[in-house]
Design a protein around this motif. Structure first.
Motif, short mmCIF file in Angstrom:
data_model
loop_
_atom_site.label_atom_id
_atom_site.label_comp_id
_atom_site.label_asym_id
_atom_site.label_seq_id
_atom_site.Cartn_x
_atom_site.Cartn_y
_atom_site.Cartn_z
N UNK A 1 0.83 -1.21 0.00
CA UNK A 1 0.00 0.00 0.00
C UNK A 1 0.85 1.25 0.00
N UNK A 2 0.61 2.09 -0.99
CA UNK A 2 1.36 3.33 -1.14
C UNK A 2 0.99 4.32 -0.04
N UNK A 3 1.95 5.07 0.43
CA UNK A 3 1.67 6.05 1.48
C UNK A 3 2.83 7.00 1.60
N UNK A 4 3.00 7.50 2.80
CA UNK A 4 4.03 8.51 3.04
C UNK A 4 4.86 8.10 4.26
N UNK A 5 6.14 8.43 4.21
CA UNK A 5 6.98 8.30 5.39
C UNK A 5 7.19 9.70 5.96
N UNK A 6 6.71 9.87 7.19
CA UNK A 6 6.87 11.19 7.82
C UNK A 6 7.86 11.08 8.96
N UNK A 7 8.70 12.07 9.08
CA UNK A 7 9.59 12.10 10.25
C UNK A 7 9.96 13.54 10.54
N UNK A 8 10.61 13.72 11.67
CA UNK A 8 11.00 15.07 12.06
C UNK A 8 11.31 15.09 13.54
N UNK B 1 -13.17 -8.47 19.02
CA UNK B 1 -14.38 -8.93 18.33
C UNK B 1 -14.07 -9.88 17.17
N UNK B 2 -12.80 -9.98 16.81
CA UNK B 2 -12.43 -10.89 15.73
C UNK B 2 -13.00 -10.47 14.38
N UNK B 3 -12.98 -9.17 14.10
CA UNK B 3 -13.55 -8.68 12.83
C UNK B 3 -12.54 -7.83 12.07
N UNK B 4 -12.79 -7.72 10.75
CA UNK B 4 -11.97 -6.83 9.92
C UNK B 4 -12.31 -5.38 10.22
N UNK B 5 -11.38 -4.50 9.85
CA UNK B 5 -11.55 -3.07 10.18
C UNK B 5 -12.90 -2.51 9.74
N UNK C 1 -13.38 6.67 11.75
CA UNK C 1 -14.35 5.97 10.89
C UNK C 1 -13.84 5.90 9.45
N UNK C 2 -13.17 6.97 8.99
CA UNK C 2 -12.64 6.99 7.62
C UNK C 2 -11.57 5.92 7.45
N UNK C 3 -10.74 5.71 8.48
CA UNK C 3 -9.70 4.67 8.40
C UNK C 3 -10.35 3.29 8.35
N UNK C 4 -11.39 3.08 9.14
CA UNK C 4 -12.11 1.79 9.09
C UNK C 4 -12.62 1.54 7.67
N UNK C 5 -13.13 2.60 7.05
CA UNK C 5 -13.69 2.43 5.72
C UNK C 5 -12.60 2.22 4.68
N UNK C 6 -11.52 3.01 4.79
CA UNK C 6 -10.45 2.92 3.79
C UNK C 6 -9.72 1.58 3.87
#
Lengths: 316, 316
Positions: free
Chosen positions: A151-158, A215-219, A259-264
């Motif tokens: 999964x494409x994303x970003x590496x953030x640091x600082x 609960x043993x469920x997917x996001x 909720x958006x992360x659960x959906x994504x």
């Protein structure tokens, strides 16, 4: 600039092989002798969008790390990335990293949860530049020498506390890392809001990870049942209040984002659910346990974080 | 012998109407004025095996209870049954029961969980005979004057600490109650093992009730999923150890019994699940909260009882 990847797990392998493929000078420092000799022998394999790339990189095991020639060791301007999970961040491992960083290399820390940065700082030579990092990229290690980039994303640091570092030189070191990452096609972002970002990620993990495990469920299934949604909301509110007391800025960490992360990531199993199902130790002590620790420091109760932590520990 | 039923909820109504139908002298002491006037006016209705019985009985509200004529008040040889839930066992209610029992009536306590007996004992006149009771019968109150008798079982009662009562007279009082119950067709058992029975019921409730409420499942569905079964087992082991430290005999309270109850009541929703779904307060503070209290007294931890208690409270 050389980059030493300590711990060739899924994230470490994925970044190390992508960087090496892009021309960066990578040395894997693995926990096992077997993995080091596999990678050093025939290279590591990166699976990306159905394509396979065999990438050659240096690799030594942690126990052999000190056997590197003087000019192969990291020095000023080089980076050591600690990519092991918190459970593997032992005193022994920290002692090895401390030796590696003795010549002035900077250290980037890619752990989930909280609690590791003070431990790492205490173990490393005074004056070492230590930067926390957060990745929103996905990786799955399929064998000790094969990793899938999922999964494409970003590496953030600082810097963790901007303004408290000794400024210009350290900023240059970090900007150099960003340009090396970008040359290798890795999206990177230098942030001066790392504490907020760490807390925000912690907040999301603190709600989704333990409850999907219990609960043993997917996001995506988590918010679909009324009592699960009510527990998510209660755990979110308790955690948000504790993190706010500890410095989380109010523009970070909204309920809608959880909720958006659960959906994504609806079809994903959280790492905690996978750990529980495989009988592995989870990261609960550094996620909900970390929030409970902040609550104790602030003198406030954390009944729901304590609750999910106790239940997840019982699932091991 | 007269029997005063304080609190005409499902169990109180079911027993009171069955007893009155069998010829016993019953007075309901209700929490609301409305319920008392309904029952006193046109009788209470008992639904049993599809048949309906209208049963005439005395009924007064708690606030009017003291307005009973002197010869209508309970005295030596009479019984007062406290059938309200623990949440309704207020200081005000205990003060009313204390007045009612001032002339020497014995008191039978039908609460779930633990914690109520010391409170009741402290509130009532010294020397009052107070016996805990456990019912395995089922009842569902359909309206303030209609109750459905849903499951045949046994009413068990007896001294909490055998040998500590002032013996013979109290034993006769209890045996008299057994015979009145049996005349009315109610299976009753005088037990000198009430502490074990209370603890055993508590143990079963402590595993089934909070977890069915948290997972939103019927009793029979609880053990079907691996993480639910693992949590049941962990909660059982923690609770069993705490109750054993507090005096539970080892022949009571087996894991097999918990599973057998799940199976025997497979299609039932636990009272805690029903309470959570209806937004009512649950009995969590006297079930898992009660076990956590025993653990504190014994100086041992109760992380899972604390955990499920916190989560059920969050579901209210």
């Amino acid at each position: 600039m050389r980059i030493f990847i300590v711990g060739a797990g899924s994230l470490g392998m994925m970044y190390g092989l992508r960087l090496a493929r892009g021309g960066a000078r990578i040395t894997f420092v693995t926990r096992s002798v077997e993995q080091a000799s596999l990678i050093a022998g025939k290279g590591g394999k990166l699976v990306e969008d159905g394509e396979e790339f065999v990438v050659v990189a240096k690799a030594v095991s942690m126990s052999d790390g000190m056997a590197l020639a003087e000019d192969e060791l990291p020095g000023a301007g080089d980076w050591i990335w600690i990519t092991v999970k918190q459970a593997h961040l032992t005193d022994e491992l920290l002692a090895s990293v401390s030796s590696l960083s003795a010549r002035g290399a900077a250290v980037l820390c890619l752990q989930n949860g909280i609690g590791h940065l003070p431990r790492i700082a205490a173990a490393l030579p005074a004056g070492t530049l230590i930067v926390p990092a957060i990745s929103t990229e996905g990786a799955l290690r399929e064998s000790p020498d094969i990793v899938r980039y999922t999964g494409r994303g970003t590496l953030m640091f600082g810097p963790l506390r901007p303004g408290k570092t000794n400024a210009e030189e350290e900023e240059i070191t970090q900007k150099m890392l960003v340009s090396v990452l970008e040359e290798a096609g890795i999206t990177a972002e230098l942030s001066n809001q790392m504490e907020n970002r760490i807390y925000e990620k912690l907040l999301i993990n603190a709600v989704i990870n333990p409850l999907t495990a219990i609960f043993g469920v997917k996001n995506g299934e988590l918010p679909l049942h009324p009592s699960r949604l009510r527990l998510m909301s209660a755990l979110f509110m308790e955690s948000r209040a504790i993190l706010a007391r500890s410095g989380l800025n109010e523009e970070y960490g909204s309920w809608e984002k959880v909720l958006a992360v659960c959906e994504a990531t609806a079809a994903n199993e959280s790492s905690m659910l996978r750990d529980v199902q495989s009988g592995r130790a989870t990261e609960i002590d550094w996620i909900n346990g970390g929030i409970a620790g902040l609550a104790r420091e602030a003198g406030i109760p954390s009944p729901l974080n304590d609750a999910v932590a106790a239940m997840v520990r019982a699932l091991h």
